[in-house]
Scaffold this motif. Structure first.
Motif, mmCIF file in Angstrom:
data_model
loop_
_atom_site.group_PDB
_atom_site.id
_atom_site.type_symbol
_atom_site.label_atom_id
_atom_site.label_comp_id
_atom_site.label_asym_id
_atom_site.label_seq_id
_atom_site.Cartn_x
_atom_site.Cartn_y
_atom_site.Cartn_z
ATOM 1 N N GLY A 70 0.817 -1.202 0.000
ATOM 2 C CA GLY A 70 0.000 0.000 0.000
ATOM 3 C C GLY A 70 0.851 1.252 0.000
ATOM 4 N N LEU A 71 0.259 2.344 -0.446
ATOM 5 C CA LEU A 71 0.993 3.601 -0.587
ATOM 6 C C LEU A 71 0.646 4.532 0.571
ATOM 7 C CD1 LEU A 71 2.917 5.230 -2.321
ATOM 8 C CD2 LEU A 71 0.961 5.975 -3.699
ATOM 9 N N VAL A 72 1.686 5.041 1.230
ATOM 10 C CA VAL A 72 1.539 5.972 2.348
ATOM 11 C C VAL A 72 2.402 7.201 2.055
ATOM 12 C CG1 VAL A 72 1.859 6.351 4.812
ATOM 13 C CG2 VAL A 72 1.119 4.109 3.987
ATOM 14 N N TRP A 73 1.748 8.352 1.906
ATOM 15 C CA TRP A 73 2.490 9.600 1.726
ATOM 16 C C TRP A 73 2.840 10.149 3.105
ATOM 17 C CZ3 TRP A 73 -1.919 8.484 -1.128
ATOM 18 C CH2 TRP A 73 -1.725 8.335 -2.511
ATOM 19 N N ALA A 74 4.125 10.445 3.289
ATOM 20 C CA ALA A 74 4.604 10.891 4.595
ATOM 21 C C ALA A 74 5.621 12.016 4.409
ATOM 22 C CB ALA A 74 5.242 9.720 5.351
ATOM 23 N N PRO A 75 5.848 12.828 5.434
ATOM 24 C CA PRO A 75 6.910 13.834 5.354
ATOM 25 C C PRO A 75 8.265 13.153 5.179
ATOM 26 C CG PRO A 75 5.455 14.265 7.211
ATOM 27 C CD PRO A 75 5.110 12.907 6.708
ATOM 28 N N PRO A 76 9.222 13.779 4.518
ATOM 29 C CA PRO A 76 10.542 13.145 4.342
ATOM 30 C C PRO A 76 11.185 12.741 5.664
ATOM 31 C CG PRO A 76 10.324 15.061 2.914
ATOM 32 C CD PRO A 76 9.117 15.045 3.799
ATOM 33 N N ALA A 77 10.869 13.465 6.723
ATOM 34 C CA ALA A 77 11.455 13.111 8.019
ATOM 35 C C ALA A 77 10.924 11.794 8.541
ATOM 36 C CB ALA A 77 11.177 14.221 9.031
ATOM 37 N N ALA A 78 9.743 11.352 8.078
ATOM 38 C CA ALA A 78 9.176 10.092 8.523
ATOM 39 C C ALA A 78 9.757 8.908 7.769
ATOM 40 C CB ALA A 78 7.650 10.104 8.348
ATOM 41 N N VAL A 79 10.676 9.183 6.813
ATOM 42 C CA VAL A 79 11.352 8.108 6.069
ATOM 43 C C VAL A 79 12.836 8.243 6.388
ATOM 44 C CG1 VAL A 79 11.574 6.978 3.828
ATOM 45 C CG2 VAL A 79 9.604 8.451 4.284
ATOM 46 N N PRO A 80 13.265 7.813 7.577
ATOM 47 C CA PRO A 80 14.637 8.090 8.014
ATOM 48 C C PRO A 80 15.692 7.325 7.227
ATOM 49 C CG PRO A 80 13.530 6.655 9.562
ATOM 50 C CD PRO A 80 12.505 7.062 8.575
ATOM 51 N N ASP A 81 15.429 6.098 6.873
ATOM 52 C CA ASP A 81 16.412 5.273 6.164
ATOM 53 C C ASP A 81 15.823 4.786 4.848
ATOM 54 O OD1 ASP A 81 18.326 5.443 8.267
ATOM 55 O OD2 ASP A 81 17.137 3.944 9.364
ATOM 56 N N PRO A 82 15.722 5.653 3.868
ATOM 57 C CA PRO A 82 15.106 5.226 2.612
ATOM 58 C C PRO A 82 15.960 4.183 1.904
ATOM 59 C CG PRO A 82 16.069 7.415 2.383
ATOM 60 C CD PRO A 82 16.157 7.073 3.837
ATOM 61 N N GLY A 83 15.276 3.155 1.385
ATOM 62 C CA GLY A 83 15.986 2.112 0.649
ATOM 63 C C GLY A 83 16.086 2.395 -0.825
ATOM 64 N N GLY A 84 15.442 3.436 -1.297
ATOM 65 C CA GLY A 84 15.482 3.785 -2.711
ATOM 66 C C GLY A 84 14.647 5.014 -2.943
ATOM 67 N N GLN A 85 14.293 5.230 -4.186
ATOM 68 C CA GLN A 85 13.469 6.359 -4.531
ATOM 69 C C GLN A 85 12.561 5.975 -5.697
ATOM 70 O OE1 GLN A 85 16.207 9.480 -5.597
ATOM 71 N NE2 GLN A 85 16.717 8.560 -7.570
ATOM 72 N N VAL A 86 11.518 6.762 -5.900
ATOM 73 C CA VAL A 86 10.572 6.506 -6.975
ATOM 74 C C VAL A 86 10.451 7.757 -7.816
ATOM 75 C CG1 VAL A 86 8.579 7.153 -5.563
ATOM 76 C CG2 VAL A 86 8.251 5.668 -7.533
#
Length: 814
Positions: free
Chosen positions: A178-194
């Motif tokens: 599922g897709l969850v839009w969040a502030p960038p701060a809520a994605v501390p360790d991103p595994g990639g990008q879209v």
């Protein structure tokens, strides 16, 4: 005009039942076509509306963090670029329900792929833990704005601020996060990008993906999703429902048109004298044609208007998906046009089929032509004459002798052997003094009603074949509908035969202990087997699409795939694939395929075609050992559980989730038949409409047989047939016609149903081989009910005609 109206009024009073059936059949057919139109609109237009309003991206690329979106913006044909947005995979839980999600860091609402809020508000920079959920994910979690989402294994929580619709691929448990839009701060360790690409020409999607892969490099792209995939998932089962309704609606429309044509033709043959009288008093041929044509057009128009009015007023109140579809369809711009065009086309089609029969009425001469003494083709054939004197049973009978002579055991159907022309007594060796010397034979003749009824049913071949053909069409469609019902039921009763051998999917965190997890799963008494595996996204040759590469089971414990073609994968580099993947790559069983997982190539030999209900069949499956040969450090991340017979999947899932570690996620395997539950009610409604059309045709056949039998009534009575036997002639003729139609419908309907269902399975990616015919017992019961019902319907009018007075009979044949 007054005479025309009086004639129409008289005809309506005389044939009220037939008129009512014509109106109801037309109403049912038009309602089916309108519902099909609504489902087609519901399947496509809502997604198109969301895509247009959101300025959806035609391509979404999941890449590593080093990919440069600026290079993609410079490609020819790229209108705009969305992102890049940092992403991370996570698991969220609320009220005991878990789901795999993709956290996408978006500081502001994007202009391309803009989510459409349906509840709550967008992300607030002042709330670093506030998120917006995609609407399908929110429905699966039963989440509303204000709810708190937990991230199992971490102390973090997220607050739902809003729910939004998106034209991207929807959440599917175990397949699509599922897709969850969040502030960038809520994605501390991103595994990639879209990164999203909006194209100037949507038809150049494959070419744009190839250019993007060339610019960024195959190793930089992990997954590709396109707008075609998202649209196909949004249409889903609604499209199938619309296709089924449309197919059967058109078939029922054709059957109804032929039934009306047959009814008018039979009525004209039965009212030749009345038509001659009409012409004698001044009716022109054109007026006679218009009388019959306008009368039946009025029936069709009344039924069509009633169907349109009922659908418009109560269509949105239908339970389930049908009601939702009608409600959405009523709000679309083309709704009014379709509401008028569909009934109008149905009425015009019925009018066209009745035109030829009405034209025949205009050709009736004003002076009645004397009927020939013997109708063409009406004489008894040699086989029929032989059947009337056929001896079908001979039983030697020896009579005991009492006193002088022996009396024959005579009676109805018995002839003594000692009469003239009798055969010589049988030689039995030593004579029995208590037994007569002669031998008597018992003869049972074929009842004349059966012979004459069979002859009447098939004497006039063109007319008889036309009646059989008109009755065969609705019965054939009923056989197809029953096959569709049986196939859907098989998904629930025999899921292992349609690619669903397991009932539960268990997903573990990366790095979890494989042995401990398997021991925990197999320890449950209701679990029969646990198959470890992994599922990764792979790029196909040409790098234009993403497929699912699965490694399930081991060579010692192979996964029980449902194969429709080829054999199981046993050796190294062997695999089985779904129909969707074979079509995508344009390969066949026996070919080798190459795909890319990250920056590692994987070459597999396709040795079989499996039935794959998931991911539109774009799945290639091999054993876990084969994938480990290319990547020795590969560990299982999911387990497919096969349960014991009678086990409740929900109960087992709850028990495993409660006893397992924090990262263990258990959910039921999605069954595609769950979304087809409204199709059962649709099939029942279609069978009812088709049965109504068949009943109309049957009443027409009975009426024609009774009218044509009036001229033979005197002859049948003259040769000694009783009224009951004369009734049996008509009943037998009707039963023989119905039996021929039943046999022909079964012979043609079963192969047609098999082909249609397999064609639908192949087009959806599941693959051919899922069709199942109804049981022989059910077919026999339906056929017997049709024949017996036809005989019962024919009994009353034929008995009434057989007891008519001789004076009435003479006037009818004069």
């Amino acid at each position: 005009m007054r005479a025309t109206l009086r004639w129409a009024h008289s005809d309506l009073r005389t044939h009220r039942g037939e008129a009512l059936f014509l109106v109801l059949a037309t109403a049912g057919i038009v309602a089916s076509l309108l519902l099909a139109t609504a489902l087609f609109g519901y399947a496509t237009n809502p997604w198109q509306r969301v895509f247009a309003q959101a300025r959806g991206a035609h391509v979404w690329l999941h890449t590593d963090r080093a990919a440069d979106a600026g290079e993609l913006a410079a490609l020819d044909g790229v209108e705009a670029v969305a992102g890049p947005y940092p992403t991370a995979s996570a698991t969220v839980a609320v009220r005991g329900t878990r789901a795999s999600v993709e956290l996408r860091g978006t500081a502001e609402r994007p202009e391309v792929g803009r989510p459409l809020l349906s509840a709550g508000h967008w992300i607030d920079p002042a709330d670093p833990d506030g998120v917006v959920l995609e609407s399908r994910l929110a429905r699966a979690l039963l989440a509303q704005p204000g709810d708190t989402l937990a991230l199992p294994g971490t102390p973090r929580t997220l607050t739902v601020l809003g729910i939004a619709d998106s034209p991207e691929r929807r959440y599917r448990p175990g397949e699509q996060p599922g897709l969850v839009w969040a502030p960038p701060a809520a994605v501390p360790d991103p595994g990639g990008q879209v990164i999203g690409l909006r194209l100037t020409d949507p038809g150049e999607t494959d070419y744009a993906v190839q250019r993007a892969v060339t610019v960024l490099g195959a190793g930089a792209i992990g997954q590709v999703s396109t707008w075609e995939q998202a649209r196909a998932e949004a249409q889903g089962d609604n499209r199938l429902l619309g296709q089924v309704l449309g197919l059967f609606g058109l078939g029922a429309l054709l059957a109804a048109g032929l039934a009306v044509h047959g009814a008018i033709g039979t009525r004209i043959r039965g009212h030749l004298r009345d038509i001659s009288v009409l012409k004698a008093i001044g009716f022109t041929p054109g007026q006679v044609v218009r009388v019959f044509l306008l009368l039946h057009l009025a029936y069709a128009l009344l039924g069509a208007v009633a169907a349109a009015a009922l659908t418009q007023a109560f269509g949105s109140r239908f339970p389930g998906r049908l009601g939702d579809a009608v409600g959405v369809w009523q709000g679309l711009p083309g709704h009014t046009v379709a509401l008028v065009a569909v009934p109008a086309c149905a009425v015009l089609f019925i009018g066209a089929t009745t035109g030829l029969a009405a034209w025949r009425a205009g050709r009736v001469p004003p002076v009645p032509v004397p009927r020939p003494a013997a109708a063409r083709g009406g004489g008894l054939s040699g086989a029929a004459r032989g059947a009337l004197g056929l001896r079908v049973l001979r039983v030697p009978v020896r009579s005991r002798v009492r006193g002088r002579g022996a009396r024959g055991a005579g009676g109805s159907g018995v002839r003594g052997a000692d009469g003239p022309g009798a055969p010589a007594p049988a030689k039995t060796g030593v004579p029995d003094p208590g037994e007569a010397a002669g031998v008597r034979e018992l003869e049972v003749r074929v009842p004349p009603a059966l012979v004459l009824g069979w002859h009447k049913a098939f004497a006039r071949r063109p007319r008889s074949l036309a009646a059989v053909a008109r009755l065969t069409l609705p019965l054939l469609l009923i056989v197809v509908a029953m096959s569709a019902w049986t196939t859907i039921d098989r998904f629930h009763t025999r899921p292992e035969q349609v690619g669903l051998p397991t009932a539960l999917t268990v997903r573990a965190d990366a790095g979890a202990d494989d042995r401990g997890t398997r021991a925990l799963l197999e320890r449950d008494p209701r679990v029969a087997a646990a198959y470890p595996g992994v599922e990764v996204a792979a790029l196909v040759p040409g790098q234009t699409a993403t497929i699912a590469l699965r490694g399930l089971g081991t060579r010692e414990e192979p996964y029980p795939y449902a194969l429709a073609e080829g054999r199981r994968a046993h050796g190294p580099d062997e695999a089985v694939a779904g129909q969707g993947l074979l079509d995508l790559l344009d390969v066949q069983v026996g070919d080798w395929v190459r795909m890319t997982v990250g920056d590692r190539p994987q070459i597999l030999h396709i040795v079989g075609r499996s039935i794959e209900p998931e991911n539109a069949g774009r799945v290639v499956s091999t054993s876990l050992d084969t994938l480990r040969e290319n990547d020795p450090g590969l560990t299982p991340t999911l387990y497919q559980l096969r349960l014991r017979p009678g086990a409740d999947p929900e109960e087992v899932a709850a028990r495993l989730a409660a006893s397992g570690p924090e990262g263990l996620e258990v959910h039921a395997v999605a069954n595609p038949a769950d979304g087809l539950s409204p199709l059962r009610g649709v099939v029942l409604g279609l069978i009812a409409v088709l049965a109504l059309v068949g009943l109309i045709e049957l009443l027409t056949t009975i009426g024609g047989t009774v009218r044509e039998g009036e001229r033979d009534l005197l002859a049948l009575k003259a040769i000694g047939l009783s009224p009951r036997q004369i009734t049996g002639v008509t009943v037998t003729a009707t039963g023989c016609t119905t039996l021929a139609a039943v046999l022909l419908a079964a012979a043609l309907g079963l192969p047609l149903a098999h082909w249609l269902i397999d064609a639908q399975g192949a087009s959806s990616g599941i693959g051919a081989g899922i069709a199942r015919a109804p049981s022989p017992g059910l077919l026999a019961a339906v056929g017997a009910a049709a024949v017996l019902g036809a005989a019962a319907l024919a009994a009353v009018p034929s008995a009434r005609a057989a007891r008519r007075r001789l004076a009435d009979t003479l006037s009818a044949v004069a």
